[in-house]
Design a protein around this motif. Structure first.
Motif, PDB file in Angstrom:
ATOM      1  N   LEU A  88      73.364  24.542  42.260  1.00  0.00           N
ATOM      2  CA  LEU A  88      72.772  24.974  43.422  1.00  0.00           C
ATOM      3  C   LEU A  88      73.219  24.216  44.564  1.00  0.00           C
ATOM      4  O   LEU A  88      73.420  24.656  45.762  1.00  0.00           O
ATOM      5  CB  LEU A  88      71.268  24.921  43.621  1.00  0.00           C
ATOM      6  CG  LEU A  88      70.474  25.607  42.449  1.00  0.00           C
ATOM      7  CD1 LEU A  88      68.958  25.365  42.379  1.00  0.00           C
ATOM      8  CD2 LEU A  88      70.479  27.128  42.939  1.00  0.00           C
ATOM      9  N   ALA A  89      73.632  23.108  44.647  1.00  0.00           N
ATOM     10  CA  ALA A  89      74.176  22.132  45.610  1.00  0.00           C
ATOM     11  C   ALA A  89      75.597  22.530  46.024  1.00  0.00           C
ATOM     12  O   ALA A  89      75.749  22.649  47.255  1.00  0.00           O
ATOM     13  CB  ALA A  89      74.425  20.669  45.288  1.00  0.00           C
ATOM     14  N   ILE A  90      76.103  23.098  45.163  1.00  0.00           N
ATOM     15  CA  ILE A  90      77.679  23.546  45.295  1.00  0.00           C
ATOM     16  C   ILE A  90      77.653  24.932  46.018  1.00  0.00           C
ATOM     17  O   ILE A  90      78.451  25.155  46.928  1.00  0.00           O
ATOM     18  CB  ILE A  90      78.648  23.896  43.845  1.00  0.00           C
ATOM     19  CG1 ILE A  90      78.838  22.337  43.269  1.00  0.00           C
ATOM     20  CG2 ILE A  90      79.710  24.694  44.012  1.00  0.00           C
ATOM     21  CD1 ILE A  90      79.240  22.598  41.981  1.00  0.00           C
ATOM     22  N   ASN A  91      76.766  25.719  45.702  1.00  0.00           N
ATOM     23  CA  ASN A  91      76.470  26.863  46.421  1.00  0.00           C
ATOM     24  C   ASN A  91      75.979  26.741  47.846  1.00  0.00           C
ATOM     25  O   ASN A  91      76.256  27.247  48.874  1.00  0.00           O
ATOM     26  CB  ASN A  91      75.418  27.752  45.872  1.00  0.00           C
ATOM     27  CG  ASN A  91      76.031  28.312  44.515  1.00  0.00           C
ATOM     28  OD1 ASN A  91      77.222  28.432  44.131  1.00  0.00           O
ATOM     29  ND2 ASN A  91      75.258  28.437  43.357  1.00  0.00           N
ATOM     30  N   ALA A  92      75.179  25.605  47.928  1.00  0.00           N
ATOM     31  CA  ALA A  92      74.520  25.325  49.279  1.00  0.00           C
ATOM     32  C   ALA A  92      75.592  24.782  50.300  1.00  0.00           C
ATOM     33  O   ALA A  92      75.556  24.951  51.243  1.00  0.00           O
ATOM     34  CB  ALA A  92      73.343  24.329  49.233  1.00  0.00           C
ATOM     35  N   MET A  93      76.595  24.104  49.756  1.00  0.00           N
ATOM     36  CA  MET A  93      77.580  23.558  50.689  1.00  0.00           C
ATOM     37  C   MET A  93      78.467  24.768  51.149  1.00  0.00           C
ATOM     38  O   MET A  93      79.169  24.419  52.192  1.00  0.00           O
ATOM     39  CB  MET A  93      78.390  22.514  49.786  1.00  0.00           C
ATOM     40  CG  MET A  93      77.740  21.419  49.561  1.00  0.00           C
ATOM     41  SD  MET A  93      79.059  20.180  49.001  1.00  0.00           S
ATOM     42  CE  MET A  93      79.897  19.561  50.316  1.00  0.00           C
ATOM     43  N   ASN A  94      78.502  25.982  50.702  1.00  0.00           N
ATOM     44  CA  ASN A  94      79.079  26.901  51.363  1.00  0.00           C
ATOM     45  C   ASN A  94      78.341  27.584  52.559  1.00  0.00           C
ATOM     46  O   ASN A  94      78.816  28.671  53.266  1.00  0.00           O
ATOM     47  CB  ASN A  94      79.488  28.009  50.432  1.00  0.00           C
ATOM     48  CG  ASN A  94      80.451  27.368  49.335  1.00  0.00           C
ATOM     49  OD1 ASN A  94      81.304  26.585  49.792  1.00  0.00           O
ATOM     50  ND2 ASN A  94      80.323  27.760  48.043  1.00  0.00           N
ATOM     51  N   PRO A 153      65.726  22.908  48.376  1.00  0.00           N
ATOM     52  CA  PRO A 153      64.775  21.769  47.636  1.00  0.00           C
ATOM     53  C   PRO A 153      65.615  20.403  47.812  1.00  0.00           C
ATOM     54  O   PRO A 153      66.763  20.320  47.971  1.00  0.00           O
ATOM     55  CB  PRO A 153      64.843  22.454  46.108  1.00  0.00           C
ATOM     56  CG  PRO A 153      65.046  23.833  46.405  1.00  0.00           C
ATOM     57  CD  PRO A 153      66.195  24.047  47.396  1.00  0.00           C
ATOM     58  N   TRP A 154      64.696  19.500  47.622  1.00  0.00           N
ATOM     59  CA  TRP A 154      65.057  18.062  47.695  1.00  0.00           C
ATOM     60  C   TRP A 154      66.011  17.761  46.803  1.00  0.00           C
ATOM     61  O   TRP A 154      66.964  16.826  47.056  1.00  0.00           O
ATOM     62  CB  TRP A 154      63.888  17.156  47.660  1.00  0.00           C
ATOM     63  CG  TRP A 154      63.162  17.111  46.259  1.00  0.00           C
ATOM     64  CD1 TRP A 154      62.380  17.962  45.700  1.00  0.00           C
ATOM     65  CD2 TRP A 154      63.809  16.117  45.207  1.00  0.00           C
ATOM     66  NE1 TRP A 154      61.976  17.598  44.556  1.00  0.00           N
ATOM     67  CE2 TRP A 154      62.945  16.392  44.016  1.00  0.00           C
ATOM     68  CE3 TRP A 154      64.746  15.237  45.089  1.00  0.00           C
ATOM     69  CZ2 TRP A 154      62.704  16.137  42.835  1.00  0.00           C
ATOM     70  CZ3 TRP A 154      64.754  14.561  43.906  1.00  0.00           C
ATOM     71  CH2 TRP A 154      63.718  15.032  42.701  1.00  0.00           C
ATOM     72  N   TYR A 155      66.015  18.235  45.583  1.00  0.00           N
ATOM     73  CA  TYR A 155      66.888  17.961  44.117  1.00  0.00           C
ATOM     74  C   TYR A 155      68.374  18.399  44.670  1.00  0.00           C
ATOM     75  O   TYR A 155      69.030  17.889  44.259  1.00  0.00           O
ATOM     76  CB  TYR A 155      66.432  18.376  42.926  1.00  0.00           C
ATOM     77  CG  TYR A 155      66.077  19.775  42.943  1.00  0.00           C
ATOM     78  CD1 TYR A 155      67.083  20.873  42.714  1.00  0.00           C
ATOM     79  CD2 TYR A 155      64.632  20.141  43.090  1.00  0.00           C
ATOM     80  CE1 TYR A 155      66.643  22.239  42.760  1.00  0.00           C
ATOM     81  CE2 TYR A 155      64.283  21.468  42.970  1.00  0.00           C
ATOM     82  CZ  TYR A 155      65.228  22.557  42.735  1.00  0.00           C
ATOM     83  OH  TYR A 155      64.859  23.745  42.957  1.00  0.00           O
ATOM     84  N   VAL A 156      68.274  19.646  45.451  1.00  0.00           N
ATOM     85  CA  VAL A 156      69.623  20.165  45.719  1.00  0.00           C
ATOM     86  C   VAL A 156      70.185  19.074  46.755  1.00  0.00           C
ATOM     87  O   VAL A 156      71.447  18.912  46.924  1.00  0.00           O
ATOM     88  CB  VAL A 156      69.610  21.571  46.371  1.00  0.00           C
ATOM     89  CG1 VAL A 156      70.687  21.991  46.892  1.00  0.00           C
ATOM     90  CG2 VAL A 156      69.005  22.578  45.235  1.00  0.00           C
ATOM     91  N   GLU A 157      69.420  18.603  47.905  1.00  0.00           N
ATOM     92  CA  GLU A 157      70.102  17.766  48.815  1.00  0.00           C
ATOM     93  C   GLU A 157      70.228  16.573  48.288  1.00  0.00           C
ATOM     94  O   GLU A 157      71.499  16.014  48.596  1.00  0.00           O
ATOM     95  CB  GLU A 157      68.750  17.574  49.832  1.00  0.00           C
ATOM     96  CG  GLU A 157      68.312  18.681  50.788  1.00  0.00           C
ATOM     97  CD  GLU A 157      69.112  18.692  51.841  1.00  0.00           C
ATOM     98  OE1 GLU A 157      70.270  18.095  51.889  1.00  0.00           O
ATOM     99  OE2 GLU A 157      68.988  19.422  52.824  1.00  0.00           O
ATOM    100  N   ALA A 158      69.642  16.082  47.173  1.00  0.00           N
ATOM    101  CA  ALA A 158      70.251  14.935  46.457  1.00  0.00           C
ATOM    102  C   ALA A 158      71.586  15.167  45.707  1.00  0.00           C
ATOM    103  O   ALA A 158      72.474  14.280  45.841  1.00  0.00           O
ATOM    104  CB  ALA A 158      69.084  14.349  45.481  1.00  0.00           C
TER     105      ALA A 158
END
Length: 964
Positions: free
Chosen positions: A418-424, A436-441
């Protein structure tokens, strides 16, 4: 009748009347009854007093000459085994004797007696079996035994029953440090304090100076003291002070790096006057130069080479001449990443505590770095949460509601995905609750992963080597020559710990746990990250994870992206795991294994060439070859010294020379250095030739790095470029464009309908799976139904465009205005007024290359690797390049004032060509050339004709320019 003389006297008279008339025989002579003269004692006999009737025989161990009144003791090195020997016999080689020897049962100077318990007769019968040549560096006066070998200053031996002398190393001091600690056994009669000390220590410590003991006298007798500069014992620092220093050093490094990164991120500071602006601008130039020259793989190769080299003497117990290793040891100590010896020296802290500090400190620094990334992300999330939310953000929150409901069940892998997708996504358009916080982490981990990977790379080899040194022991021989080899071993890192004891076993158990954390853990981490990058790297579709882990795979070719993990395994094996291959007694096996590993690695890397840059492959092969030669040299010197130790000859180097052909280890090392230098020279010449050939290959290169660009695809796309054209007027041109681009940019994927179109109904899908669209503008293009489908889909999907205009009217070309007029008005602004890259297609090769470079630049700027750039200068080796033209000699061009237009043209020429000056005087003067500007009104002024006539008479060169 005359009376005869009694025994012991003599007389030549014939008319003796009494015995008193006879003369007593003098000393050294004898006379029998009735002797008329005395006789000298024969050799081997003597007459100590006068008046003797016979000579007494000399005792064994003595001899005498003719007429001796006493017997002399045999000199040293000779003997008289029987009584009455006239001469002493010289002792056979290599025996000797004391003064008055009756036999030869001791060894002469230069030899020593192997065992004192052997019977003297056995020594006499087999002298060479019992008297051995003096060991290298030892002194052997006459009557030396193995126990009484004279050990010179600067040397030490582990036992009085051993003939192996060890040269005391400097351990960080100068060349005299070993002599200061190791006093040897050459005792002065007045050195009473030293003698008292010897009586209180073990036999191996009798060779140490006061205040030192242990292997090579490297330990301090005083409690809580440690060795400094190789010859001084100093007090240990308090434990609290040491812990404070370690914590302070870690904190200072962390804060300094943070401040440097923060200052470098301030773009506006670069324009400030003073030192800060200069430093930042210099840093920018350094970064550009560093990246352009591709220093990262080169430094990684050289650092790996260095990390293996410095453990040859420790991990492999290689014995090299001190004159070759002294300066390398100092260099290793200077640039070593192992700080434990400085803050936690031996004898101050137990080795277990040192091992804990060495392994946990860098791990803590890396963990602190990653936690900082997580903390910064969480802090930004809170700041975004306090900011007012827009309608788009509320919609984003609604779309992510399901994700937050399942927050508690999300795994680490899912969070990173999810983090990889969020960085886009654009963070400014996403609210805090939408992520979510875990994605931020996970995003925080990715932010600081590049720095963490660099730290792991720098620390893993040195820390792993420190861990494996728990099994690294220095062996010293304690058995006599000729008997089964028996050795005692001490830890190299802590000489107070004897290997094989319970104390050492507890250290190795602790080290086993750290092996799992550092060497094994690093390999697992590298492998896991590279495995996760497999699909995006193979598809040339980089994502956030591939960018964060670029340090591991950026410099390698796509098929060999995993080479970093393989190279790490090689380094860890050569610097650590090899210690588990064989025991210290069989340490030579490690050298054999290392030679095999280096040989295989050098061959493999030469064949596969995993690096993108040619010079990196050459450097990797060269360092592998040098490393192989170093291991071979270490093997040969070890063999040489072991032969000399086990089978000493009459002269130093005699035994080894019979096997290896070298009289000394220095000669062997010199030849290895010559061989290494020759190999490097051959590599250098070959590299220069290969680079020159490679530079002529016509492929697109970056001006900044002189290397091919990195072409990548956004995740989910199939083609880099889509060639949109009309068959009737553009088919031949786009076919040339595709073929030329495939040659200029190896690996590029281009969609061309005749090659890739499977279903005309899926035209929109083909466009959607393309990264950049190329519109080939020719007559009829905007009237084609399918071309308009491609155009509208491209604009709807916001695809980047490249406009290529056909210039040849015979091929359906026209001016840009004419081609634009054919385009529907509603589409014209988005196509022609949006600033897309545009070029004209020519049939001349040089102009074609200019157009291809423009297309390539536009294509690469849309590639994930170059999205943040606005321009990307390119060049093609061998292309025609514009260069300023100047005159080699000064030229004065005369433009007559009566020739209208000549002065204007002359001024334009002077502006573009250096070395050219213009004269507009009415006469030629010092002009070297005359400019004649021809048009319909040239000869309207008769004065110009007169000037031209005069110029011809004066043989002044005339340059004519005709106006069209």
């Amino acid at each position: 009748a005359a009376l005869p003389c009694e025994a012991g006297s003599y007389s030549r008279a014939t008319n003796l009347s009494a015995a008193s008339e006879c003369t007593d025989a003098s000393r050294g002579h004898f006379a029998t009854t009735g002797s008329t003269e005395q006789k000298p004692c024969a050799k081997g006999s003597f007459a100590a007093t006068s008046g003797l009737a016979e000579c007494a025989s000399c005792d064994p161990g003595t001899s005498s000459g003719t007429g001796s009144d006493s017997c002399s003791e045999c000199a040293v090195g000779s003997y008289a085994a029987n009584p009455g020997q006239g001469e002493c016999t010289r002792c056979p080689h290599p025996l000797s004797s004391g003064s008055g020897g009756v036999t030869c049962s001791i060894c002469k100077e230069g030899y020593y007696l192997l065992s004192t318990s052997v019977d003297p007769n056995d020594i006499w019968m087999a002298p060479t079996e019992h008297c051995k040549p003096c060991p290298p560096n030892a002194f052997c006066p006459t009557n030396t035994t193995l126990e009484t070998l004279v050990v010179p200053q600067g040397y030490w031996r582990a036992s009085s029953s051993s003939a192996a002398l060890t040269e005391c190393r400097s351990f960080g001091g100068d060349g005299e440090a070993g002599k200061t600690r190791c006093a040897g056994s050459e005792l002065d009669a007045g050195d009473a304090s030293r003698r008292r000390m010897i009586e209180e220590v073990s036999p191996s410590d009798e060779y140490c100076a006061p205040g030192f003991y242990g292997p090579e006298c490297r330990l301090c007798v005083a409690d809580k003291h440690h060795l400094v500069d190789g010859d001084t014992c100093r007090d240990c620092l308090p434990l609290g002070s040491v812990v404070g220093r370690i914590a302070g050093a870690v904190l200072c490094v962390f804060v300094a790096c943070g401040i440097a990164a923060w200052a470098y991120s301030k773009k506006g500071w670069r324009k400030k006057p003073g030192y800060i602006g200069r430093i930042l601008r210099l840093a920018d130039r350094a970064v550009v130069y560093y990246a352009g020259m591709g220093f990262t793989p080169k430094l990684k190769i050289l650092l790996g080479f260095y990390q293996v080299c410095i453990v040859i003497t420790t991990t492999y117990s290689a014995r090299l001449p001190i004159e070759y290793t002294s300066w390398t040891d100092k260099l290793a100590e200077t640039v070593s990443l192992d700080w434990s010896a400085f803050l936690l020296p031996p004898q101050c802290v137990p080795y277990q505590s040192r091992l804990l500090a060495v392994t946990i400190t860098p791990a803590s620094l890396i963990a602190l770095l990653l936690l900082t990334g997580i903390g910064l992300r969480i802090h930004r999330r809170r700041l975004r949460a306090r900011a007012p939310r827009s309608a788009s953000q509320e919609q984003s929150e609604t779309g992510n509601a399901v994700v937050e409901e399942e927050e508690e069940d999300v795994s680490v892998v899912t969070a990173i995905t999810l983090a990889i997708n969020a960085m886009n996504e654009d963070e400014s358009k996403v609210s805090a609750s939408a992520i979510p916080w875990y994605v931020e982490a996970a995003l925080g981990l990715l932010d600081f992963m590049p720095a963490a990977l660099i730290l792991i790379f720098c620390f893993v080899t040195s820390v792993s080597a420190s861990i494996f040194r728990a099994w690294s022991c220095q062996a010293y021989t304690i058995s006599p020559p000729g008997e089964e080899l028996e050795q005692v071993s001490y830890m190299r890192q802590d000489a107070s710990v004897e290997c094989g004891t319970d104390e050492h076993d507890s250290i190795t158990r602790l080290a086993t746990g750290f092996v799992v954390i550092w060497p094994v853990g690093s390999l697992v981490l590298y492998s896991a990250l590279l495995l996760a990058c497999y699909k995006p790297l193979q598809a040339k579709s980089p994502n956030a994870l591939t960018k964060a882990t670029a340090f591991l795979h950026r410099e390698y070719k796509r098929n060999w992206y995993w080479w970093e993990a393989a190279d790490l395994a090689r380094k860890l094996f050569l610097t650590g795991f090899v210690l588990l291959v064989a025991e210290e007694e069989d340490s030579f096996v490690r050298l054999v294994v290392a030679v095999l590993v280096c040989s295989c690695y050098a061959v493999v890397i030469a064949l596969v060439q995993p690096y993108k840059r040619f010079e990196d492959n050459i450097l990797a092969v060269a360092t592998s070859l040098v490393l192989l030669l170093l291991f071979l040299g270490a093997s040969w010197t070890t063999i040489f010294l072991n032969i000399e130790l086990r089978f000493p000859g009459d002269e130093p180097g005699q035994s080894a020379s019979a096997v290896l052909g070298f009289r000394s280890e220095n000669g062997l090392v010199n030849w290895m250095l010559v061989l290494t230098a020759a190999a490097l020279l051959i590599f250098l010449v070959g590299t220069i030739i290969a680079i020159r050939r490679l530079a002529k290959v016509p492929t697109i290169r970056l001006v900044s790095t002189k290397q091919p660009p990195e072409l990548a695809l956004v995740d989910g796309l199939t083609w880099h470029l889509f060639l949109s054209h009309i068959w009737s007027t553009g088919q031949d041109a786009v076919a040339v464009i595709k073929n030329e681009l495939k040659l200029l940019i190896p690996g590029i994927k281009i969609f061309l309908d005749v090659d890739d179109l499977k279903d005309i109904g899926s035209l929109e899908d083909y466009v959607d799976r393309t990264q950049v669209m190329l519109f080939f503008l020719s007559k009829g293009y905007f009237r084609s139904k399918n071309c308009l489908r491609e155009i509208r889909t491209s604009l709807e999907k916001s695809k980047p465009l490249v406009l290529v205009q056909e210039a040849d009217p015979a091929k359906g070309g026209g001016t840009l205005q004419e081609l634009r007029a054919q385009c529907p008005e509603v589409l014209q602004p988005e196509i022609f007024d949006s600033g897309w890259a545009q070029t004209t297609w020519h049939r001349i090769d040089e102009y074609q290359r200019v157009s291809l470079k423009i297309i390539s630049e536009a294509l690469l700027l849309c590639s994930p690797h170059y999205l943040n750039l606005t321009s990307l200068p390119l060049f093609i080796p061998g292309e025609v390049q514009g260069q300023p033209i100047s005159f080699s000699k000064s030229v004065v061009l005369w433009a007559s004032p009566f020739d209208e237009g000549a002065d204007e043209l002359a001024s334009e020429l002077a502006t573009n060509f250096s070395g050219l000056t213009v004269s507009t005087a009415e006469e030629a003067g010092d002009a070297t050339h005359m400019l004649l500007y021809l048009n319909a009104d040239t000869w309207s002024d008769e004065r110009l004709a007169e000037q031209v006539t005069q110029a011809r008479q004066d043989r002044l060169p005339i340059v004519m320019a005709h106006e069209n």
